[in-house]
Design a protein around this motif. Structure first.
Motif, short mmCIF file in Angstrom:
data_model
loop_
_atom_site.label_atom_id
_atom_site.label_comp_id
_atom_site.label_asym_id
_atom_site.label_seq_id
_atom_site.Cartn_x
_atom_site.Cartn_y
_atom_site.Cartn_z
N ALA B 184 0.86 -1.19 0.00
CA ALA B 184 0.00 0.00 0.00
C ALA B 184 0.89 1.23 0.00
N LYS B 185 0.58 2.12 -0.90
CA LYS B 185 1.45 3.27 -1.13
C LYS B 185 0.91 4.49 -0.38
N ALA B 219 -9.17 -4.76 0.39
CA ALA B 219 -9.17 -6.07 -0.26
C ALA B 219 -9.57 -5.97 -1.74
N PRO B 220 -10.64 -5.27 -2.06
CA PRO B 220 -11.04 -5.18 -3.47
C PRO B 220 -9.93 -4.58 -4.36
N LEU B 221 -9.27 -3.56 -3.86
CA LEU B 221 -8.18 -2.98 -4.65
C LEU B 221 -7.08 -4.03 -4.89
N ALA B 222 -6.82 -4.81 -3.85
CA ALA B 222 -5.80 -5.85 -3.98
C ALA B 222 -6.23 -6.88 -5.02
N THR B 223 -7.50 -7.24 -4.99
CA THR B 223 -8.02 -8.19 -5.96
C THR B 223 -7.82 -7.68 -7.39
N ALA B 224 -8.17 -6.42 -7.58
CA ALA B 224 -8.02 -5.82 -8.91
C ALA B 224 -6.56 -5.81 -9.35
N ALA B 225 -5.69 -5.45 -8.43
CA ALA B 225 -4.27 -5.37 -8.75
C ALA B 225 -3.73 -6.72 -9.18
N ILE B 226 -4.16 -7.75 -8.47
CA ILE B 226 -3.63 -9.08 -8.74
C ILE B 226 -4.14 -9.62 -10.07
N ASN B 243 0.43 -6.67 4.14
CA ASN B 243 -0.68 -6.57 5.07
C ASN B 243 -1.63 -7.73 4.82
N ASP B 244 -2.25 -8.25 5.86
CA ASP B 244 -3.13 -9.40 5.68
C ASP B 244 -4.35 -9.10 4.83
N LEU B 245 -4.87 -7.91 4.98
CA LEU B 245 -6.07 -7.58 4.22
C LEU B 245 -5.76 -7.58 2.72
N LEU B 246 -4.59 -7.08 2.39
CA LEU B 246 -4.17 -7.13 0.98
C LEU B 246 -4.01 -8.58 0.53
N ALA B 247 -3.44 -9.38 1.41
CA ALA B 247 -3.25 -10.79 1.07
C ALA B 247 -4.58 -11.47 0.81
N VAL B 248 -5.55 -11.13 1.63
CA VAL B 248 -6.88 -11.70 1.50
C VAL B 248 -7.50 -11.29 0.16
N GLY B 249 -7.37 -10.03 -0.18
CA GLY B 249 -7.88 -9.55 -1.46
C GLY B 249 -7.21 -10.27 -2.61
N ALA B 250 -5.90 -10.40 -2.50
CA ALA B 250 -5.14 -11.09 -3.54
C ALA B 250 -5.59 -12.53 -3.66
N PHE B 251 -5.76 -13.16 -2.52
CA PHE B 251 -6.18 -14.56 -2.48
C PHE B 251 -7.48 -14.77 -3.24
N LEU B 252 -8.43 -13.89 -2.99
CA LEU B 252 -9.72 -14.01 -3.66
C LEU B 252 -9.56 -13.85 -5.17
N GLY B 253 -8.69 -12.91 -5.57
CA GLY B 253 -8.44 -12.72 -7.00
C GLY B 253 -7.84 -13.97 -7.63
N LEU B 254 -6.89 -14.54 -6.92
CA LEU B 254 -6.21 -15.74 -7.44
C LEU B 254 -7.20 -16.89 -7.60
N MET B 264 0.15 -23.45 -7.04
CA MET B 264 0.70 -22.70 -8.17
C MET B 264 1.39 -21.41 -7.74
N LEU B 265 0.99 -20.95 -6.59
CA LEU B 265 1.57 -19.68 -6.12
C LEU B 265 1.59 -19.67 -4.60
N LYS B 266 2.70 -19.26 -4.03
CA LYS B 266 2.79 -19.14 -2.57
C LYS B 266 2.47 -17.70 -2.18
N LEU B 267 1.79 -17.58 -1.06
CA LEU B 267 1.31 -16.26 -0.65
C LEU B 267 1.70 -15.98 0.79
N THR B 268 2.14 -14.74 1.06
CA THR B 268 2.37 -14.35 2.46
C THR B 268 1.69 -13.02 2.76
N GLY B 269 1.21 -12.92 3.99
CA GLY B 269 0.60 -11.67 4.47
C GLY B 269 1.48 -11.05 5.55
N TYR B 270 0.90 -10.10 6.24
CA TYR B 270 1.66 -9.42 7.28
C TYR B 270 0.69 -8.91 8.34
#
Lengths: 328, 328
Positions: B184-185, B219-226, B243-254, B264-270
DNA sequence: TTGAAAGCGCTAACAG
DNA sequence: CTGTTAGCGCTTTCAA
C-alpha cells in the motif's frame, strides 16, 4: 521548564483579574472586545492550556465518561467505541477506556476507579451490573445487564431476536427446508436471543430446526461441530450461525467435507464483520447498526448527565439482512 | 442523594483529622492499627471513593495517560491498546482514548484536550508529531513520527524491514523464483519498510521482485491489482503482501482466476491478523509481538513519568514468521 | 464591564 | 502517632 503558567499568570500579563480571564475562556459574563483580544493574545503567546482538573474539581463534573467493555479487540465492540468516542468528543467529553476481560473482579476495580475520577457518566457494555455507581448516570449498551428492569435501567441494544428472524427468512427464501442453527452457549444472552428468533420463525413455517451449540465463540470449535452434524445428518441444506466467526468456522468445515456453499447448503452469519466479506462466496450476515446504537447511547447518557428525565429508557434498534453469495 | 461525602466527612465520623484519613488512604505516614481499622470501617460503610481529581490537582499529576490512535477499529491498533491499558491499569493509570481518523486537525484538538487534562503521559500511534505537548512525556509507538530523531524522540516499533526479509525468505524457501510484492502506497512508512526489506532479501538471491502498489489498504483494490498482474505476467509463483487484508484480497483474486494457492503460487501476508487464520489454506503471515511492543512502550512512558533518564530511547522489536498453508 | 475572595477535596509541611 | 492549615487552579457569587 521554568514556572507554572496558569490563569493568574495570564491575568497578570494582560493586566486584568483572573475572573475576567475565566469569563473569556468560558465565554460567559460580559467583557469588552478589546479586553478579550488582549487576553487571548497573551494566552496564545504563552501557549496556555486551561487546567481542566481544577475546573472539574470546582464544578464537580469532569467532562469525562468511562466505557466498560469486555474486550476492545472484538470488532463489534471497537466499532461501537469508535463511534461513541467520536460522538462524545464533539460535545467536549473525553473517553476513558476500561477492558474488563469478562472478569467481574477487574470490572469492579475499574468501576471504583471511574467513581473516584468522578466521571460524568458510564457506558457499560459488559452485561454485568455494577451497583457501586452511586449517582453516576449509567447507560447499558449492547448487552442487557443481569437483573435488568425496564423501569430502572437505561439500555440501548439491537434487536437480536429480529436478527434471528431475518436469518431464518433468508434461509427459507433461499429454499432451505432442513435447517440447523449453530450458537454459542453461555457466552452472552444475545446469542440466545438470535437462536430463539431464528427458531421461532422457522417453526412458523413448520420447520423444526436443529440447535447445535459450542461452548465458546471459536472458529475451530465451529468446524468441529459442523463435522459432527454433517456426519449424523447429511441432508442439512441451511445453516444459521449466531456470529460471523462461527460461520467462518462452519464454512471451513463444509469446504473440507466437500459440501459446497451455496449450492448444497446456504449459510448465514451474524454481525456483518469484515470476515463476512472476505470469502468466496461472501457470507450473508446480519448487520447491526453500530453507529446508531452508539449514537443513541451517547445521546441518552448526555441527556441523563444534563439532568433531563428520559422517556424512552429502552431503545431497541432493528437489524438488517445483508445478502451475499452464501445464500444465493 | 443527600450530602457530599468527602474526606472531611470520614474524618469527622471516625473522630480523627483529615490528615490521618489521607495518610491511611495513601498508606504513608504512621498511624495506629486501631485508628486505621476504625477509619476503614467508616469509609466502607459510607462507600467512600476518594476524589482523584482533587488529588490530581493538589499533586499536579493525574494518573491518566492519553493514547492517540488513528482508528481503534483496526485490529493491529486495538491489540496494542488492549495491552497498554491492561498494563497501565496495574500501575494505577487510566487510559484516555483518542481516535484521530488520520486527521491532523482532529489530532491537534485531542492533543490540546490531553494537555488541558494534565495527563501524565501520551502514547502516540499516529505517526504525526504534535509539538504542543509541552513537558508531557510522549512515547511514539508503531509508527515513526515525521521528523524523527534518535536523539530526541522515544520510539517503540517493530522491525518492519526484518519482517519483509522474513516474507522473502519464506517464499524463497518454498521454492519461488518469480516473485511480486503487493504494497500500500502513501499510507504509512511501515508498508514501505516491509517492501524494502522484502525486495532487498530477494535481490540478494538474484531475484528482481515486481513491486505492485495499491493506493489504500483494501481487499477489493488488492483483488483488482492481482488480476492485472496475473494477466501480464502469468508466471508469478510467489506473492508477498505488506498486510493481511491485501493478502486476502489477492487470495480471492487468485481463486477467481483459478490460480491455486499454494500449489501454483505461494502467498504471504503481514500482521498475523485473525483473517490469516481463517482461510483454507490459512495464510502464512508475519507476527508482530503486539504484547511486547505495548509493554515496552508503557514501561518506557512510566519511567519517563517517574523522571528517569531513558538510555534506550529507541526499541525495535523483531517479528516472527508464522508458517501456514499458503506457503506449504 | 470588572475585581476580590471564598472554596471545590485533597496532600504535605509543620507543629505537637 | 496525630492535628492544623496553606494552598493546587479554577469558577462564581457579591460588590463596585
Amino acid at each position: 521548564m521554568p514556572q507554572k503558567i496558569n490563569i493568574k499568570t495570564i491575568a497578570a500579563l494582560s493586566g486584568v483579574s483572573v475572573a475576567t480571564v475565566s469569563r473569556i475562556i468560558n465565554q460567559n459574563g460580559r467583557f469588552s472586545a478589546e479586553t478579550e483580544a488582549r487576553v487571548r493574545k497573551v494566552m496564545e503567546d504563552l501557549n496556555y492550556h486551561p487546567n481542566t482538573v481544577a475546573k472539574s474539581l470546582r464544578q464537580d463534573h469532569s467532562m469525562v465518561i468511562g466505557i466498560l467493555v469486555p474486550d476492545i479487540t472484538n470488532t463489534h465492540f471497537s466499532r461501537l467505541i469508535l463511534e461513541i468516542e467520536t460522538c462524545l468528543f464533539r460535545f467536549g467529553y473525553s473517553t476513558l477506556i476500561c477492558n474488563t476481560n469478562e472478569d467481574r473482579e477487574l470490572e469492579k476495580q475499574h468501576m471504583d476507579a471511574l467513581i473516584s475520577q468522578r466521571v460524568s457518566g458510564i457506558l457499560c457494555l459488559t452485561g454485568n451490573r455494577q451497583t457501586a455507581a452511586g449517582s453516576i448516570p449509567v447507560v447499558y449498551l449492547d448487552r442487557r445487564p443481569d437483573g435488568y428492569t425496564e423501569a430502572e435501567d437505561h439500555l440501548v441494544e439491537s434487536d437480536n431476536r429480529q436478527g434471528g428472524c431475518l436469518q431464518a427468512s433468508a434461509l427459507l427464501d433461499a429454499g432451505c427446508s432442513n435447517i440447523a442453527v449453530l450458537y454459542a452457549k453461555g457466552v452472552d444472552l444475545n446469542h440466545m436471543m438470535r437462536l430463539e428468533g431464528c427458531c421461532q420463525t422457522l417453526a412458523m413455517s413448520g420447520i423444526n430446526a436443529k440447535a447445535l451449540s459450542v461452548d465458546r465463540v471459536s472458529a475451530p470449535l465451529a468446524t468441529a461441530a459442523i463435522r459432527e452434524l454433517a456426519a449424523q445428518d447429511p441432508h442439512i441444506d441451511g445453516l444459521a450461525c449466531t456470529n460471523d466467526l462461527l460461520a467462518v468456522g462452519a464454512f471451513l468445515g463444509l469446504l473440507e467435507m466437500g459440501i459446497r456453499v451455496p449450492e448444497m447448503l446456504k449459510l448465514t452469519g451474524y454481525d456483518d464483520s469484515p470476515l463476512a466479506n472476505v470469502y468466496n462466496p461472501s457470507i450473508t450476515s446480519i448487520h447491526q447498526d453500530a453507529q446508531a446504537m452508539a449514537r443513541s447511547a451517547a445521546d441518552m447518557l448526555l441527556r441523563m448527565i444534563d439532568g433531563e428525565s428520559i422517556s424512552g429508557k429502552h431503545i431497541m434498534l432493528p437489524t438488517r439482512l445483508i445478502t451475499r453469495g452464501s445464500t444465493k
